[in-house]
Enzyme design. Structure first.
Site, short mmCIF file in Angstrom:
data_model
loop_
_atom_site.label_atom_id
_atom_site.label_comp_id
_atom_site.label_asym_id
_atom_site.label_seq_id
_atom_site.Cartn_x
_atom_site.Cartn_y
_atom_site.Cartn_z
CG HIS A 37 -17.83 -22.01 -39.61
ND1 HIS A 37 -17.26 -23.23 -40.12
CD2 HIS A 37 -18.99 -22.45 -38.95
CE1 HIS A 37 -17.97 -24.11 -39.63
NE2 HIS A 37 -18.93 -23.82 -39.06
CD GLN A 154 -28.59 -26.23 -36.78
OE1 GLN A 154 -28.01 -27.28 -36.36
NE2 GLN A 154 -27.71 -25.40 -37.25
O1 PAF Z 1 -24.91 -25.84 -36.95
C1 PAF Z 1 -24.07 -26.18 -36.05
O2 PAF Z 1 -22.85 -26.11 -36.02
C2 PAF Z 1 -24.48 -26.63 -34.63
O3 PAF Z 1 -25.75 -27.34 -35.00
C3 PAF Z 1 -24.84 -25.27 -33.81
C4 PAF Z 1 -25.99 -24.55 -34.32
C5 PAF Z 1 -23.42 -24.67 -33.65
C6 PAF Z 1 -25.21 -25.89 -32.25
O4 PAF Z 1 -24.42 -26.78 -31.82
#
Ligand code: PAF
Length: 280
Positions: A37, A154
């Site tokens: 992150h 995603q």
């Molecule tokens: O990847 C994640 O942590 C989640 O799917 C996101 C993109 C923050 C959406 O809640």
């Protein structure tokens, strides 16, 4: 660093910056932050004037209520990490602030991308992701938004949503961060038992071997080999392994030299579900 809990407060703050023509970057997260992150935040800070990190455990993307309840919540530690990494703004709304009284996902048409891999095993998951990401885009109105490639499906789905709904934001995919032994960083890793943590690097090791095999062997024999490898490790249970076209996410049956493929895997280590992928 500013922390906002409501849309109104965040918008009021960002409106001033927008009138100064500042470039705004968004890193959406569900908290329990790790170095992966932080690398998204660093990239965001490099490319924008203001970095917003959202922390919101989104209930509508969990198909398993136990997973939602047990999802690690570490807000204080997250805020500390973000402050040290020069984050400008944290947006940490409540479920009520985002969904009001209706905690439900919108149904999207991701043109079939949602039916592959994760979509087969986590019903409704991508509608939940689409709902929260679109909502965050509407609130923050970022110029750029940053997502890790560990959740490659995603990432492709969010790109599809942005294109089909013509949302004015640039989506940036960022490379997977790994522990020294190769395990892809994930908020869920902290829930692994010692025994599961010890064997979990097998996931990436297998993918690396697949990378080597891909030019030499037919897809079918690679699929069989991966299944056999996991059969030999009782602490890990393979949910799926697939080789798919990066764009359509459809399974590769016969290799086409013009197509870029990727290997995708989902494995249970006890009750913890881990995913990973590599380009081929
Ligand atoms: O990847 C994640 O942590 C989640 O799917 C996101 C993109 C923050 C959406 O809640």
């Amino acid at each position: 660093m500013n922390i906002f809990y409501t849309k109104t407060d965040l918008k009021a703050y960002l409106d001033v910056l927008k009138t100064q023509e500042k470039q705004i970057g968004l890193v959406p997260t569900m908290g329990a932050l790790h170095k992966g992150h932080i690398s998204l935040l660093k990239k965001c800070a490099k490319e924008n004037d203001v970095s917003v990190v959202s922390i919101f455990v989104n209930p509508t993307q969990f198909d398993n209520s136990d997973d939602l309840i047990k999802y690690p919540k570490t807000f204080k530690a997250d805020a500390k990490l973000l402050e040290a990494a020069n984050c400008d703004v944290i947006f940490a709304p409540s479920v009520q602030e985002i969904y009001l009284e209706n905690v439900a996902a919108t149904t999207f048409n991701f043109e079939g991308l949602e039916d592959e891999m994760e979509g087969k095993y986590r019903l409704g998951h991508f509608n939940g992701v689409g709902t929260i990401v679109k909502t965050l885009f509407e609130i923050v109105e970022p110029h750029r938004a940053y997502f890790g490639q560990k959740d490659f499906q995603q990432l492709q789905i969010i790109k599809k949503m942005v294109a089909s709904e013509q949302l004015p934001v640039l989506i940036k995919g960022c490379k997977i961060h790994r522990e020294e032994d190769g395990l892809a960083m994930s908020s869920r890793n902290s829930r692994l038992t010692d025994a599961h943590r010890k064997v979990a690097p097998m996931i990436f090791k297998t993918l690396q071997e697949v990378q080597e095999k891909f030019t030499l062997e037919p897809v079918e024999s690679i699929l069989k080999w991966v299944e056999d490898e996991f059969q030999k490790q009782p602490l890990l249970s393979l949910e799926y392994f697939t080789i798919a076209d990066e764009k359509t996410l459809k399974n590769c049956v016969h290799k086409d030299p013009k197509t870029q493929y990727r290997a995708f895997i989902a494995v249970f280590a006890g009750e913890i579900r881990l995913i990973d992928n590599v380009p081929l």
